[in-house]
Design a protein around this motif. Structure first.
Motif, PDB file in Angstrom:
ATOM      1  N   PHE A   1       0.818  -1.215   0.000  1.00 35.87           N
ATOM      2  CA  PHE A   1       0.000   0.000   0.000  1.00 35.87           C
ATOM      3  C   PHE A   1       0.853   1.267   0.000  1.00 35.87           C
ATOM      4  O   PHE A   1       0.418   2.304  -0.510  1.00 35.87           O
ATOM      5  CB  PHE A   1      -1.012  -0.027   1.142  1.00 35.87           C
TER       6      PHE A   1
ATOM      7  N   ARG B   1       0.415   4.180  -2.731  1.00 35.53           N
ATOM      8  CA  ARG B   1       0.424   5.613  -2.433  1.00 35.53           C
ATOM      9  C   ARG B   1       1.366   6.354  -3.383  1.00 35.53           C
ATOM     10  O   ARG B   1       1.104   7.475  -3.785  1.00 35.53           O
ATOM     11  CB  ARG B   1       0.844   5.838  -0.968  1.00 35.53           C
TER      12      ARG B   1
ATOM     13  N   HIS C   1     -17.572   5.014   4.032  1.00 37.36           N
ATOM     14  CA  HIS C   1     -17.715   5.304   2.605  1.00 37.36           C
ATOM     15  C   HIS C   1     -19.138   5.733   2.244  1.00 37.36           C
ATOM     16  O   HIS C   1     -19.474   5.834   1.070  1.00 37.36           O
ATOM     17  CB  HIS C   1     -17.341   4.066   1.779  1.00 37.36           C
TER      18      HIS C   1
ATOM     19  N   GLY D   1     -10.683  -3.593  -6.774  1.00 36.16           N
ATOM     20  CA  GLY D   1     -10.454  -2.160  -6.662  1.00 36.16           C
ATOM     21  C   GLY D   1     -11.737  -1.396  -6.867  1.00 36.16           C
ATOM     22  O   GLY D   1     -12.736  -1.924  -7.365  1.00 36.16           O
ATOM     23  N   ARG D   2     -11.714  -0.154  -6.440  1.00 34.95           N
ATOM     24  CA  ARG D   2     -12.865   0.728  -6.610  1.00 34.95           C
ATOM     25  C   ARG D   2     -12.837   1.323  -8.010  1.00 34.95           C
ATOM     26  O   ARG D   2     -11.783   1.711  -8.499  1.00 34.95           O
ATOM     27  CB  ARG D   2     -12.738   1.847  -5.565  1.00 34.95           C
TER      28      ARG D   2
ATOM     29  N   ARG E   1      -5.280   6.973   4.128  1.00 32.37           N
ATOM     30  CA  ARG E   1      -5.087   5.660   3.480  1.00 32.37           C
ATOM     31  C   ARG E   1      -4.851   5.775   1.998  1.00 32.37           C
ATOM     32  O   ARG E   1      -5.210   6.756   1.368  1.00 32.37           O
ATOM     33  CB  ARG E   1      -6.299   4.765   3.748  1.00 32.37           C
TER      34      ARG E   1
ATOM     35  N   SER F   1      -5.604   3.304  -1.400  1.00 26.66           N
ATOM     36  CA  SER F   1      -6.282   2.093  -1.831  1.00 26.66           C
ATOM     37  C   SER F   1      -6.244   2.000  -3.356  1.00 26.66           C
ATOM     38  O   SER F   1      -5.886   2.951  -4.041  1.00 26.66           O
ATOM     39  CB  SER F   1      -7.714   2.043  -1.286  1.00 26.66           C
TER      40      SER F   1
END
Ligand SMILES: [Zn+2]
Length: 126
Positions: free
Chosen positions: A12, A16, A71, A92-93, A118, A120
């Motif tokens: 992660f 980033r 969310h 994943g989004r 965060r 993601s």
């Protein structure tokens, strides 16, 4: 004791920084993402970081209409399993694609979703 070459935390941290990274088994060549303790194929512990291009297609998706509290303000939104060109899949989004345009087979590209708290995995238009 051997340290894993790419921990989930390091995975992660790389997200980033804008990099999607898998691990490749030095014993059998299996690719895994996110990092795992043991190779699911041969049970070796010989991972090497393997940067990914971040391109793939949507393999399946779901629209979240009632989201977890953190969310809730974003709902409705979609999460997808994306099959990457390297052959591995990751959840994943979906961002910047209208919900009614999301479809299985749609090409997408990795998009890091970064807030101060965060990082993601997201996917946007290819
Ligand atoms: Zn292996």
């Amino acid at each position: 004791m051997t340290e894993p070459t790419l921990t989930v935390r390091a995975f992660f941290e790389r997200v980033r920084a804008g990099q999607l990274t898998a691990v490749r088994c030095g014993s059998c060549g299996e690719l895994a993402i996110p990092p795992k303790e043991l190779c699911p194929a041969c049970h070796a512990r010989a991972w090497q970081p393997a940067p990914l291009v971040g391109e793939g297609t949507i393999a399946s998706f779901t629209v979240i209409r009632i989201a977890p509290r953190a969310h809730a303000a974003d709902a409705p939104y979609a999460v997808a399993v994306v099959k990457l060109k390297e052959g591995v899949s990751i959840l994943g989004r979906v961002v910047d694609i209208p919900l009614d345009k999301i479809a299985v087979g749609l090409p997408v590209r990795f998009r890091p979703l970064v807030t101060p708290e965060r990082a993601s995995v997201g996917f946007g238009p290819a």
